[in-house]
Design a protein around this motif. Structure first.
Motif, PDB file in Angstrom:
ATOM      1  N   TYR A  66     -34.118   7.954  20.917  1.00 40.83           N
ATOM      2  CA  TYR A  66     -33.978   8.317  19.496  1.00 40.83           C
ATOM      3  C   TYR A  66     -33.860   9.819  19.338  1.00 40.83           C
ATOM      4  O   TYR A  66     -33.034  10.310  18.562  1.00 40.83           O
ATOM      5  N   THR A  67     -34.663  10.495  20.070  1.00 34.99           N
ATOM      6  CA  THR A  67     -34.650  11.952  19.990  1.00 34.99           C
ATOM      7  C   THR A  67     -33.269  12.495  20.348  1.00 34.99           C
ATOM      8  O   THR A  67     -32.725  13.379  19.691  1.00 34.99           O
ATOM      9  N   LEU A  68     -32.694  11.923  21.433  1.00 34.63           N
ATOM     10  CA  LEU A  68     -31.356  12.354  21.888  1.00 34.63           C
ATOM     11  C   LEU A  68     -30.313  12.103  20.793  1.00 34.63           C
ATOM     12  O   LEU A  68     -29.491  12.965  20.477  1.00 34.63           O
ATOM     13  N   ASP A  80     -23.634   4.938  18.353  1.00 30.31           N
ATOM     14  CA  ASP A  80     -23.848   4.012  19.460  1.00 30.31           C
ATOM     15  C   ASP A  80     -25.269   4.125  20.019  1.00 30.31           C
ATOM     16  O   ASP A  80     -25.947   3.122  20.286  1.00 30.31           O
ATOM     17  N   ILE A  81     -25.689   5.332  20.191  1.00 25.95           N
ATOM     18  CA  ILE A  81     -27.021   5.535  20.787  1.00 25.95           C
ATOM     19  C   ILE A  81     -28.116   5.039  19.829  1.00 25.95           C
ATOM     20  O   ILE A  81     -29.078   4.370  20.228  1.00 25.95           O
ATOM     21  N   ASP A  98     -24.933  12.167  31.559  1.00 26.01           N
ATOM     22  CA  ASP A  98     -26.319  11.873  31.887  1.00 26.01           C
ATOM     23  C   ASP A  98     -26.802  10.671  31.077  1.00 26.01           C
ATOM     24  O   ASP A  98     -27.489   9.787  31.593  1.00 26.01           O
ATOM     25  N   VAL A  99     -26.417  10.637  29.767  1.00 19.14           N
ATOM     26  CA  VAL A  99     -26.798   9.517  28.906  1.00 19.14           C
ATOM     27  C   VAL A  99     -26.259   8.221  29.497  1.00 19.14           C
ATOM     28  O   VAL A  99     -26.980   7.223  29.590  1.00 19.14           O
ATOM     29  N   ALA A 107     -19.504   8.340  35.807  1.00 16.15           N
ATOM     30  CA  ALA A 107     -20.355   9.367  35.207  1.00 16.15           C
ATOM     31  C   ALA A 107     -21.290   9.954  36.256  1.00 16.15           C
ATOM     32  O   ALA A 107     -21.478  11.174  36.348  1.00 16.15           O
ATOM     33  N   GLY A 108     -21.814   9.036  37.047  1.00 23.47           N
ATOM     34  CA  GLY A 108     -22.717   9.487  38.094  1.00 23.47           C
ATOM     35  C   GLY A 108     -22.023  10.414  39.068  1.00 23.47           C
ATOM     36  O   GLY A 108     -22.578  11.454  39.455  1.00 23.47           O
TER      37      GLY A 108
END
Lengths: 392, 835
Positions: free
Chosen positions: B668-670, B685-686, B648-649, B630-631
């Protein structure tokens, strides 16, 4: 087991060993094979290709087979051949007894003429008297007798040509069948095979040649020794001047000596024993000696032999001829015979009845006399015919 | 000179005997001469002839070959009376030599017919000196023989007689001739003059015998009245009978071809031929005696090397002769000449071609003169390739070629290559063309580096490469030195067919062949033919499993092309490789690892790779590889915004500080943002990750309380969120060290919403009577007691707990009681029924 002697190579053979020659004519069905024994016998430089030889298995209870089947082409053949020299055997081989009659004599003694006239006589008057028939056993015999003996003498009325010594000849083979009446009046037939060997006089000129060319003498059942009286100096001297005399050839004593030596050699007979082959010593050309014979000579009488052999006649003739021999040649020949043979007798005959002309033509038709006497004596000695003696 | 003599006749007072002889003559030979010289005149002639008549008696001139290389010629004549006046005398004069060729020079025995050498009278001496020479008779000349055979049907009869004579030499089946004495001599002369001297001298004969059975001469002259029986069997099988007097003849089913040759030469009165051929024949037979009866074949060979054009059939005979009798080794010079003639023949059929193959096989043996071998190769090439193949059917040609494949005709390469290529160009039949081409390669008639071959491949073979037969040829060629030539030609061909889908499809099976592909690839690279390279890759990769390997290989190879940018080719290759289905996670790892960052970041397929990465990432506990990928991919310039956020997550999660409220809130916001509204799994998942931190970290008790309130009041119908909380709860209590506190804390936080009736049992937000209840009762009793004790330590909570417990326990008792009641009623009913 029965034995026989091959009339070509004179090997003593067992009848069970008789071979056969395939008679299939087509070599593509039954290929020919090189026959060394046959070629060697006839003196060919290269081996001749001949139809296949069959050696059959004879069952233990049989003396011989009358035919064989060719294993290659399955053809049935009755053509018997000698297991040694591969020459054709008469079909009577092993069935009836064989009697080989050898003719011995110097060149121009009259052997061929004797055979020629004897065979004709056996077919004619002698045969009739003996109630016998003479049948040739093969084509060679028919052709040879016809061309070499009968035609010149009886048709062309000329003497027979010289016998050519190096030419190998087929023997003259006949079935001689005699009918006899038994004690009970039944007709009984006796058959024998007669084999005549006529050879050139040159062949008696040396023992070496005899060993090679005339081996049959040792195996014969009787010898007819033809003596040419015109070769005897005492006879030649006494004959009229106009008599045509032949050239002088080998002396008869020399030939007899060689014959004796050959037989003793072959059969390993010691000097102390006598040879038991009967020998008929026959003076030929008696017609030329008329002037030298007594008027009451037996030779002036016709042969009396009929169905039986006339012993009286024979004894008288034998004595007379012996006396002539003594007179003309001295005792030598008779002494030789006496010390070597059990049975011998002297005869005289004329095959032609008259001397031929100088060009070889016959002056008269053949009118032989006493031609059968030596032969009939041999038959009598071999017990093939009976003898008759008149008690005078 | 050792010609010994022998005389035989009936001499004065002695009768028939050898009258004179050369002292060196041995006894056995003398005995033979005595017997063979016997003369018995014909019966039909006068038995007491005059001197004049005797002149008409047949003369017997005989010839025999004896053992020990001896030969005997015997002259026997009838002379009538002997000294005693008795008819039947003859005179035989024999000559014996043990070296016929030297002693008799070129004379044939029959030439002594009428020779002055013969004497017919006895001389004075018994000793005969050896002769220094013999003289031929004047009668037996070529002209006499030509004249003789020219009349009537004698030429035909001569052909039969020659056939029979030849047969006789082999089988010893003898010939009987019946004719006049002189004619018999002429027949014998015609036969022996017609044959080579070597054979003629093997034919024993006699011009006259009365008894043909008693002599062994192969040819026996005789008369109609002789001892010969003339039986049907003898005429048909046992002898060859030529009875000209009575027209009796054995059937000759097939006339020997050489007999026909002889008759023709006789007809042409060509005596020179016989001398020349005889010399040739004798030379051959002296060293190859077994071939002595193959007269016609020898004649054909003689004719061929003499410059006469002979038929195919005759050439076949010549070849058989050469092979059968090892003439290659015995007569190399002769063979060189003959093979040259063979090469020059205008046409060749199947049989001759097969024979030529056999011939070359023979020439290829060890020990054969290299020039002979070369000539045999040339003849084979000429016959099989140049003469036969253009007219042969494909199947016939296949058979021939099958037999020739084993040969190496490299020695002919230089002079024959052009002819081979021209022939290939001219042959229209594809099968034949290919068979021949295959043969040329196998026999090494073509040079593997030949430019002509390259041209031929381009123009003759590649245009038909779609044919299965051509493809087979191609594959066969790959196992030879011609591999490179074929690959290059194929490469050139494909370069022009890049847009021809039909052709590409037809040859795709070939391109998919590893052996071919690799070499084609090399060719494309070598030629800097990027389009070809790409085309090949596109076809090849479809059929292979190791796509990543191929793709990376492509990437590696693409560097070799002088391109400003690889990106477009790379993207095309990626598309060819994976099409619509993305690579696997493992493949993605390799792609990201294998492709340079600079290139990867510019490729559009990086976005697709990002998708693969996040779809294969566990957001709650992302694997280090996912985070790393991902990076890396986050650097791509071609990422979509969405994927960039997700990546990014993934990269952020490991960096989260669970102690920091801000970080948790950010998470949480994401998760609750609109971005994730469509991505349920990702959102869950998040959220679960967020709730885990919330429940497990003591420090966040208040925050926990706030978010439970948010859940209950604001998100009471958000199933995903509630499920995420329950999953996080279950995860949190799995840690035994803090599970009691979590049970106690969660009960306290959630219970009040039941008291206030904000949550009703069975609602989406019902936590205590679902996840909590199940988790509690799944604990061990001792744990449950500790939890109860902890909860009940607060008296206010204790009542609610007891109520919870009563509710949850009573529920169970009620069920049991209900079931017992039902059972009781059933029993009662049954009893009533019984009554």
């Amino acid at each position: 087991m029965a034995n026989f002697i091959c009339p070509y190579c004179f090997e003593k053979c067992d009848t069970r060993d008789i071979c056969f020659r395939c008679i299939n004519p087509n070599p593509s069905d039954c290929p020919l094979e090189e026959d060394e024994a046959f070629s060697k016998y006839w003196g060919f430089a290269s081996t001749r290709q001949m139809p296949r030889i069959i050696k059959p298995n004879v069952p233990f209870y049989k003396n011989r087979l009358s035919h064989a089947i060719c294993p290659k082409c399955k053809t049935k053949t009755t053509k018997m051949i000698c297991p040694h020299c591969h020459n054709p055997l008469p079909h009577t081989t092993g069935l009836v007894e064989e009697y080989m009659i050898a003719l011995v004599g110097a060149k121009a003694a009259g052997k061929s003429h004797y055979v020629a006239v004897l065979i004709n006589a056996l077919r004619q008057d002698i045969g009739q008297k003996l109630n016998a028939s003479l049948v040739a056993l093969n084509d060679e015999t028919i052709k040879r007798y016809r061309d070499e003996f009968y035609k010149p003498l009886y048709e062309k009325k000329e003497i027979i040509k010289k016998t050519i010594s190096p030419e190998l000849k087929h023997p003259l083979m006949y079935r001689f069948s005699m009918g006899r009446e038994s004690k009970f009046g039944r007709q009984k037939h006796t058959a024998v095979t007669l084999v005549f060997f006529d050879t050139a006089g040159e062949n008696f000129d040396s023992l070496d040649i005899m060993r090679r060319e005339i081996k049959y003498i040792s195996n014969s059942r009787g010898i007819i020794f033809i003596l040419d009286p015109l070769q005897i100096p005492a006879v030649r001297d006494r004959l009229p001047d106009d008599t045509i005399l032949p050239a002088v050839h080998t002396q008869p004593e020399e030939i007899v000596t060689r014959v004796i030596n050959l037989i003793r050699e072959d059969h390993q007979i010691p000097e102390t024993e006598l040879i038991n082959i009967p020998v008929a010593l026959a003076f030929s050309k008696i017609d030329a000696l008329c002037s030298l014979l007594h008027p009451d000579s037996m030779l002036n009488r016709a042969s009396p032999h009929g169905a039986q052999f006339d012993i009286n006649d024979y004894e008288l003739l034998n004595s007379e001829m012996q006396a002539y021999l003594q007179e003309w040649t001295g005792p030598e020949l008779n002494n030789i015979m006496k010390h070597n043979f059990q049975h011998f007798a002297y005869f005289g005959f004329s095959a032609l009845g008259a001397p031929p002309a100088s060009d070889g033509g016959l002056t008269e038709a053949v009118s032989s006399f006493r031609i059968g006497d030596p032969f009939l004596w041999l038959l009598w000695k071999n017990k093939l015919i009976k003898g008759r003696k008149n008690k005078a | 000179m050792t010609i010994l003599q022998h005389h035989y006749t009936s001499s004065e007072g002695k009768g028939f005997q050898t009258s004179a002889v050369s002292s060196a003559l041995d006894k056995d030979t003398i005995l033979f001469l005595e017997r063979a010289g016997v003369y018995i005149p014909p019966l039909s002639l006068p038995s007491r002839p005059t001197e004049e008549e005797i002149k008409n008696f047949p003369v017997s001139l005989s010839y025999y070959v004896l053992e020990d290389r001896k030969s005997a010629i015997i002259h026997s004549v009838y002379i009538g009376k002997d000294y005693s006046g008795r008819f039947g005398n003859y005179f035989s004069h024999s000559l014996v030599t043990d070296d016929y060729a030297n002693d008799m020079k070129n004379l044939l025995p029959i030439q002594l017919w009428g020779s002055p050498t013969w004497v017919t009278k006895e001389g004075s001496s018994p000793e005969l000196p050896p002769l220094s020479k013999v003289e031929a008779g004047s009668f037996m000349t070529w002209d006499a023989i030509f004249n003789f055979v020219a009349t009537n049907d004698r030429l035909l009869r001569l052909s039969h007689l020659l056939t029979a004579a030849k047969e006789s030499l082999k089988t010893k089946k003898r010939i009987i001739i019946v004719d006049s004495n002189q004619n018999i001599a002429l027949w014998i002369a015609a036969v022996t003059f017609g044959l080579p001297r070597h054979l003629a001298q093997q034919i024993s004969f006699t011009t006259y015998t009365k008894n043909p059975y008693s002599i062994e001469a192969l040819i026996c002259g005789t008369t109609s009245d002789s001892d010969f029986h003339f039986s049907a069997q003898e005429i048909e099988y046992e002898y060859f009978v030529f009875d000209f007097e009575n027209n009796r003849f054995s059937k000759i089913s097939e006339i020997d071809p050489y007999a026909e040759v002889v008759c023709k030469k006789f007809k042409d009165r060509n005596s020179k031929y016989f001398g020349d051929f005889s010399t040739f024949y004798d030379e051959i037979v002296s060293r190859a005696p077994r071939c002595q009866y193959d007269l016609y074949s020898l004649f054909a060979l003689y004719s061929a090397i003499s410059g006469v054009r002979i038929s195919e059939e005759d050439w076949r005979k010549v070849i058989t002769l050469i092979i059968s009798y090892n003439l290659m080794n015995l007569f190399p010079n002769l063979l060189i000449e003959a093979l040259q003639r063979l090469s020059d023949i205008p046409h060749a059929g199947r049989d001759l071609t097969l024979d030529a193959i056999d011939l070359y096989n023979e020439a290829a043996r060890e020990g054969v003169d290299p020039i002979v071998r070369y000539k045999a190769a040339k003849a084979l090439f000429s016959i099989a390739v140049l003469k036969y193949s253009p007219t042969a059917t494909a199947s016939d040609l296949e058979v021939i070629l099958g037999k020739m494949k084993q040969f190496n005709l490299e020695q002919l390469q230089e002079e024959c290559e052009l002819k081979c290529l021209e022939l290939l160009r001219d042959i229209q039949d594809v099968q034949k063309k290919l068979s021949l081409f295959n043969l040329f390669m196998t026999m090494r008639l073509l040079r593997s580096d030949s430019t002509r071959l390259a041209s031929m491949l381009d123009h003759e073979i590649m245009p038909i490469i779609t044919e299965p037969l051509t493809q087979k040829l191609f594959r066969d060629a790959l196992r030879t030195d011609f591999r490179v030539q074929f690959i290059h030609a194929f490469g050139r061909y494909l370069s022009g067919k890049i847009h021809d889908t039909k052709t590409l499809t037809a040859v795709s099976n070939m391109i998919s062949d590893d052996l071919i592909y690799n070499d084609l690839n090399s060719f494309a690279i070598q030629q800097n033919n990027l389009r070809l390279y790409e085309t090949l890759y596109g076809i090849y990769v479809q059929t292979k499993k190791d796509k990543i390997g191929l793709f990376l290989g492509f990437y590696k190879n693409i560097q070799k092309f002088s391109l400003k940018s690889n990106i477009e080719e790379l993207e095309k290759a990626f598309s060819s490789t994976w099409g619509t289905s993305p690579p696997t996670f493992e493949e993605t790892i390799k792609i990201v690892d294998g492709i340079a960052s600079d290139d990867l970041y510019q490729c559009r397929f990086a976005d697709l790779l990002a998708e693969v990465v996040y779809k294969n990432t566990n957001f709650i506990e992302p694997a280090s590889k996912s985070i790393e990928l991902a990076g890396q991919l986050l650097n791509s310039l071609k990422l979509s915004e969405e994927h960039r956020i997700i990546l990014d997550v993934i990269t952020t999660i490991p960096k989260l500080d669970e102690e920091r409220e801000e970080d948790l809130k950010k998470l949480y916001t994401l998760a609750t943002s609109n971005f994730f509204s469509a991505n349920v799994s990702l959102r869950k998942d998040i959220l679960e990750l967020f709730f885990r931190k919330l429940i497990m970290v003591n420090k966040h008790k208040n925050l926990h309380k706030d978010y439970v309130k948010i859940l209950v009041e604001l998100q009471n119908d958000d199933t995903i969120a509630h499920n995420a909380y329950r999953a996080a709860f279950r995860y949190a209590i799995s840690d035994k060290s803090s599970s009691i506190n979590i049970f106690v804390n969660c009960f306290k936080l959630w219970d009040k919403f039941y008291t206030r009736k904000i949550i009703t049992r069975g609602a989406i937000s019902d936590f205590l009577y679902t996840a909590f209840k199940d988790a509690f009762y799944s604990q061990k009793k001792k744990t449950r007691e500790v939890i109860e004790e902890e909860i009940c330590s607060d008296p206010q909570v204790k009542k609610r707990w007891e109520l919870f417990k009563q509710e949850t326990e009573r529920g169970l008792a009620v069920t049991i009681n209900r079931n017992i009641g039902k059972l009781t009623d059933l029993v009662k009913k049954m009893r009533q029924k019984k009554k």
